[in-house]
Design a protein around this motif. Structure first.
Motif, PDB file in Angstrom:
ATOM      1  N   THR A 122      -2.020   7.011   4.350  1.00 26.28           N
ATOM      2  CA  THR A 122      -3.272   7.669   3.931  1.00 26.28           C
ATOM      3  C   THR A 122      -3.382   9.047   4.572  1.00 26.28           C
ATOM      4  OG1 THR A 122      -4.426   6.475   5.717  1.00 26.28           O
ATOM      5  CG2 THR A 122      -4.575   5.547   3.484  1.00 26.28           C
ATOM      6  N   LYS A 123      -3.580   9.044   5.922  1.00 27.65           N
ATOM      7  CA  LYS A 123      -3.794  10.354   6.559  1.00 27.65           C
ATOM      8  C   LYS A 123      -2.520  11.201   6.552  1.00 27.65           C
ATOM      9  CE  LYS A 123      -3.235   8.573  11.279  1.00 27.65           C
ATOM     10  NZ  LYS A 123      -3.725   8.629  12.648  1.00 27.65           N
ATOM     11  N   ALA A 124      -1.354  10.560   6.647  1.00 27.31           N
ATOM     12  CA  ALA A 124      -0.113  11.351   6.624  1.00 27.31           C
ATOM     13  C   ALA A 124       0.050  12.031   5.271  1.00 27.31           C
ATOM     14  CB  ALA A 124       1.088  10.470   6.926  1.00 27.31           C
ATOM     15  N   THR A 125      -0.405  11.349   4.209  1.00 29.60           N
ATOM     16  CA  THR A 125      -0.279  11.909   2.854  1.00 29.60           C
ATOM     17  C   THR A 125      -1.077  13.201   2.721  1.00 29.60           C
ATOM     18  OG1 THR A 125      -0.368   9.613   2.152  1.00 29.60           O
ATOM     19  CG2 THR A 125      -0.475  11.286   0.418  1.00 29.60           C
ATOM     20  N   THR A 126      -2.337  13.158   3.129  1.00 26.94           N
ATOM     21  CA  THR A 126      -3.163  14.362   2.956  1.00 26.94           C
ATOM     22  C   THR A 126      -2.696  15.459   3.915  1.00 26.94           C
ATOM     23  OG1 THR A 126      -4.825  13.304   4.362  1.00 26.94           O
ATOM     24  CG2 THR A 126      -5.200  13.247   1.977  1.00 26.94           C
ATOM     25  N   SER A 163      -9.263  14.555  -3.715  1.00 34.57           N
ATOM     26  CA  SER A 163      -9.465  13.532  -4.758  1.00 34.57           C
ATOM     27  C   SER A 163      -8.803  12.199  -4.433  1.00 34.57           C
ATOM     28  CB  SER A 163      -8.947  14.049  -6.102  1.00 34.57           C
ATOM     29  OG  SER A 163      -9.642  15.220  -6.432  1.00 34.57           O
ATOM     30  N   ILE A 164      -7.801  12.214  -3.584  1.00 29.26           N
ATOM     31  CA  ILE A 164      -7.142  10.940  -3.272  1.00 29.26           C
ATOM     32  C   ILE A 164      -7.968  10.127  -2.255  1.00 29.26           C
ATOM     33  CG2 ILE A 164      -5.602  11.786  -1.407  1.00 29.26           C
ATOM     34  CD1 ILE A 164      -4.745   9.194  -4.159  1.00 29.26           C
ATOM     35  N   LEU A 165      -8.801  10.824  -1.498  1.00 23.44           N
ATOM     36  CA  LEU A 165      -9.554  10.135  -0.433  1.00 23.44           C
ATOM     37  C   LEU A 165     -10.424   8.975  -0.917  1.00 23.44           C
ATOM     38  CD1 LEU A 165     -10.078  13.236   1.679  1.00 23.44           C
ATOM     39  CD2 LEU A 165      -9.846  11.008   2.693  1.00 23.44           C
ATOM     40  N   ILE A 186      -7.915   6.182   7.388  1.00 22.72           N
ATOM     41  CA  ILE A 186      -8.619   6.951   6.348  1.00 22.72           C
ATOM     42  C   ILE A 186      -9.680   7.834   7.030  1.00 22.72           C
ATOM     43  CG2 ILE A 186     -10.247   6.746   4.428  1.00 22.72           C
ATOM     44  CD1 ILE A 186      -8.619   4.243   3.515  1.00 22.72           C
ATOM     45  N   PHE A 187     -10.410   7.246   7.973  1.00 19.12           N
ATOM     46  CA  PHE A 187     -11.438   8.026   8.676  1.00 19.12           C
ATOM     47  C   PHE A 187     -10.832   9.083   9.604  1.00 19.12           C
ATOM     48  CE2 PHE A 187     -15.883   6.994   7.856  1.00 19.12           C
ATOM     49  CZ  PHE A 187     -15.726   6.017   6.879  1.00 19.12           C
ATOM     50  N   ASP A 188      -9.602   8.833  10.084  1.00 16.81           N
ATOM     51  CA  ASP A 188      -8.946   9.849  10.938  1.00 16.81           C
ATOM     52  C   ASP A 188      -8.803  11.186  10.205  1.00 16.81           C
ATOM     53  OD1 ASP A 188      -8.638   8.122  13.040  1.00 16.81           O
ATOM     54  OD2 ASP A 188      -6.492   7.762  12.740  1.00 16.81           O
ATOM     55  N   GLN A 189      -8.887  11.119   8.852  1.00 15.34           N
ATOM     56  CA  GLN A 189      -8.723  12.360   8.086  1.00 15.34           C
ATOM     57  C   GLN A 189      -9.857  13.347   8.332  1.00 15.34           C
ATOM     58  OE1 GLN A 189      -6.511  11.337   4.039  1.00 15.34           O
ATOM     59  NE2 GLN A 189      -7.819   9.650   4.679  1.00 15.34           N
TER      60      GLN A 189
END
Ligand code: M6R
Length: 583
Positions: free
Chosen positions: A391-395, A551-553, A254-257
C-alpha cells in the motif's frame, strides 16, 4: 519467500524458544507451515507442523543452537512432510529459494538407492551434503561443493550431527547475521533478531558463515578463504514492526501514507539529478517490476510520456525474456520494487548486467539485492512494509516516479511543489471519518462475487492495481479495464447490480460509466466531485497529474474492509507471501 532463522550460543538453553519467537516476526515471508530443529546434547530434534507459526505453542528441550523455517510452498503440497527442516541421516537443513536442477540429482540419487520422504527440492540438498561428507570432506567443504551443484537462488542453514556449528550459505536470497557478545542470530530479515541486537553483518552472494557457540567466521564460497565483515549498526526505529493501535499491519500501513509520501520525495536535488542523468544516457529505457510495483510503473509510463515526453518501455519482469534481444550496453534497466529481492526482476538485471546495461532502481529496502546490483539507486523511505498487500510502498513509488519525470523535463521544483501539496492533501484526507465511510460501503459489498474497475490515462493502471488489492485480500474476483475498453467486450458481463468502481470524474470516464449504469451497474465513484450516476462516492482531492496516487488510497481502504467483512486476515492472505524470491 520463506523465512529462515537460527540462533547459536543461547546460554540459557532456550534456542528453540528464541527461534520460534524470531520466526513469528518473519511470518510475512511464508505462513503455510513451519519447523524448528534444535541441537540437543546427543541429537538433533525436529518439530514441524502445517499452519501458521503465530498459532504454534511447541515445547522444546534445552538447547543452545537451533534453526527454523516458515514456509511458502514451492515444491510439493502444504504437508508436514514437505515442511522444513529436511534431513537425511546426519544432515538437517532449512532452505529459502529454489534448487532448479534438483530433479536430475534426485534421479541420480534414487538410482544409488536413496529414499526420499518429501516432494521438495530441499530434501535433495540434504542428501547431496551427506554424500559429500561420505567423501571425507569437512562440513564446510561439503556445503561449498553442493552449492556448486545448485542452480537457482538460495539461502541455506545446515546442521550436522556431532558438530555444534551452523553453516549458513547464500546465493541470491537474503541472509543477515545479528551479533551480540555471546550469541549470534542468522535470519532472512533483521526484525527477527532486533530485540537482541542491532549490530549486523550482511552475507553477500557466494559467501558463507560458520557459526559455533555464538562465534562467527565468514568465508568466500569459491575460494574457501576466510573473509572479514564490517559490523553495521542498523537503526532500531527503521526496523521496528509494531501495529500500534491498529488491528492489522495493512490498515496501519495505509495510514502511514499520511507521512510516507513526503519521505519518498525527500531526496536532494543532486540525488535526483544524478539518477536522472543515468536514465537520460540510455538509448532505450526498460522499467521492470512485478505485481503492484508493475502497476505503479505503468502509471509512470504515463508520467514520463506526458511530463517529460519520454517513452519508457514498461514490461513485467517475468515477460522480459521476449525483449532481451533489445538489451545492450546503451540500455537502461530501471527496476521498481518494494522488497528489492523479487527473483523475476533480479534475473533480468543480472542478464542485463552481463550485456553491459546500466541498472537503476528504486526500492524500499536499501540493503536489498536489487539496490546492490544497481549503478544508481534511490530508496523509497516508506518505512517497513509488512502486510502482504503493498500500500504505502506503492504510492511512494508513484510519487518518486512522478518527481523523476519532472526532473527529466528539468522542472524538478515544480514537481516537488505538486507532490508536497499532494502529501499535505493525503495527510488531511485519510482520517477516521473517511475510513468509517468506506467501511460502510464495504459492508454493502461484502457478499458480491465480482467487481469491475475502470480508469483512463494514469488511472487505468490504478484500475488494474485496484483489482489486485481487492482480489488478494478479500478473494472477491475483481478486474480492471481501461475505461474506453469496456464497450469492446467486457460490458457483456454487466447486469443489474454489478459493482463497478469508476476512478476519475472526467467527462469521458463518466460517459463510459454511464454506459455501465444504463445496463444496471452499481457505480462507486472515486473522484473529486460527486456525479449523479454514483451510487456511492469516495471523495479524493483534485490532484492533476498526481490523481493516480490519491485515487488508489480509498480502494486500499475498501479492500481492507472487504477482507474484514468477510472474516479474512488481510495481512496474510492465502497462497501469498510478502516477497517472491523464486521465479
Ligand atoms: O517487492 P516487490 O515490489 O518487488 O514485489 C512485487 C510483487 O510481488 C508485489 O507487489 C505483490 O504484487 C503484492 N502482493 C501486491 O500487493
Amino acid at each position: 519467500m520463506c523465512g529462515i532463522f537460527a540462533v547459536s550460543g543461547e546460554k540459557n538453553g532456550k534456542a528453540g524458544e528464541a527461534v520460534l519467537k524470531g520466526l513469528k516476526k518473519l511470518e510475512y515471508r511464508g505462513y503455510d507451515s513451519w519447523g524448528i530443529a534444535t541441537q540437543e546434547a546427543e541429537k538433533i530434534v525436529v518439530i514441524k507442523e502445517v499452519g501458521k507459526i503465530s498459532k504454534a505453542t511447541p515445547n522444546f528441550s534445552s538447547s543452545e543452537c537451533a534453526i527454523g523455517h516458515s514456509r511458502w510452498a514451492t515444491h510439493g503440497k502444504v504437508t508436514s512432510e514437505n515442511s522444513h527442516p529436511h534431513f537425511y541421516k546426519t544432515v538437517t537443513l532449512v532452505h529459502n529459494g529454489i534448487f532448479e536442477n534438483y530433479e536430475k540429482e534426485k534421479q541420480r540419487l534414487i538410482k544409488k538407492g536413496h529414499i526420499f520422504t518429501s516432494e521438495t527440492d530441499t530434501e535433495v540438498i540434504a542428501h547431496l551434503i551427506y554424500e559429500e561428507l561420505q567423501k571425507n570432506n569437512t562440513p564446510k567443504d561439503a556445503v561449498r561443493n553442493v552449492a556448486n551443484i545448485i542452480t537457482g537462488r538460495f539461502a541455506l542453514l545446515v546442521l550436522i550431527d556431532g558438530n555444534s556449528q551452523i553453516i549458513a550459505i547464500r546465493r541470491g536470497s537474503p541472509l543477515i547475521i545479528g551479533r551480540t557478545q555471546n550469541t549470534s542470530y542468522i535470519a532472512s530479515d533483521i526484525p527477527a533478531f532486533l530485540e537482541y541486537t542491532n549490530i549486523v553483518n550482511y552475507i553477500d552472494d557466494d559467501e558463507m558463515a560458520i557459526v559455533e557457540k555464538g562465534e562467527v567466521e565468514y568465508f568466500d564460497v569459491v575460494s574457501g578463504k576466510s573473509i572479514l565483515k564490517r559490523d553495521i549498526e542498523v537503526s532500531w526505529k527503521d526496523e521496528v514492526l509494531d501495529k500500534g493501535d491498529y488491528d492489522h499491519f495493512m490498515i496501519k500501513e495505509i495510514f502511514d501514507q499520511k507521512s510516507s509520501l513526503a519521505s519518498a520525495i525527500n531526496h536532494s536535488d543532486e540525488e535526483i539529478n544524478n539518477f536522472i542523468e543515468k536514465l537520460q544516457k540510455g538509448n532505450g529505457v526498460y522499467m521492470v517490476s512485478c505485481g503492484t510495483a508493475h502497476k505503479a510503473s505503468m502509471s509512470a509510463e504515463y508520467y514520463f510520456s506526458q511530463i517529460a515526453k519520454r517513452k519508457i518501455n514498461v514490461v513485467p519482469a517475468s515477460e522480459m525474456p521476449a525483449f532481451e534481444h533489445f538489451i545492450n550496453e546503451k540500455t537502461v534497466l530501471f527496476a521498481v520494487s518494494q522488497s528489492g529481492e523479487t527473483a523475476d526482476i533480479l534475473e533480468v538485471l543480472e542478464q542485463g548486467k552481463k550485456k553491459g546495461a546500466t541498472i537503476i532502481s528504486i526500492t524500499n529496502v536499501e540493503s536489498s539485492a536489487i539496490a546492490k546490483i544497481s549503478d544508481n539507486h534511490l530508496p523509497l523511505r516508506a518505512g517497513k512494509e509488512k502486510a502482504v498487500a503493498s500500500t504505502k510502498a506503492t504510492t511512494s513509488q508513484m510519487a518518486l516516479l512522478l518527481l523523476l519525470a519532472y526532473a527529466d523535463s528539468k522542472r524538478l521544483n515544480e514537481g516537488r511543489q505538486i507532490l508536497q501539496n499532494l502529501a499535505a492533501n493525503v495527510n488531511e484526507m485519510i482520517n477516521p471519518r473517511y475510513e468509517d465511510h468506506i467501511k460502510e460501503v464495504a459492508k454493502k459489498l461484502s457478499d458480491i462475487k465480482n467487481i469491475f474497475i475502470i480508469g483512463r490515462n494514469s488511472l487505468y493502471p490504478m484500475a488494474l492495481e485496484s483489482a489486485i488489492k481487492i482480489m488478494e485480500v478479500s478473494y472477491i474476483h475483481a478486474q480492471g479495464f481501461a475505461a474506453g475498453e469496456m464497450k469492446h467486450g467486457p460490458i457483456a458481463l454487466i447486469e443489474e447490480g454489478t459493482v463497478c468502481i469508476v476512478l476519475g470524474g472526467d467527462m469521458e470516464t463518466i460517459s463510459n460509466a454511464t454506459e455501465l449504469k444504463s445496463r444496471g451497474a452499481r457505480i462507486i465513484g472515486v473522484a473529486p466531485e460527486r456525479d449523479k450516476i454514483f451510487d456511492d462516492w469516495l471523495k479524493v482531492p483534485e490532484s492533476s497529474c498526481a490523481q493516480s496516487i490519491v485515487s488508489i488510497l480509498p480502494v486500499q481502504i475498501l479492500a481492507y474492509y472487504l477482507a474484514i467483512e468477510r472474516g479474512l486476515d488481510p495481512d496474510m492472505p492465502r497462497n501469498l507471501a510478502k516477497s517472491v524470491t523464486v521465479k
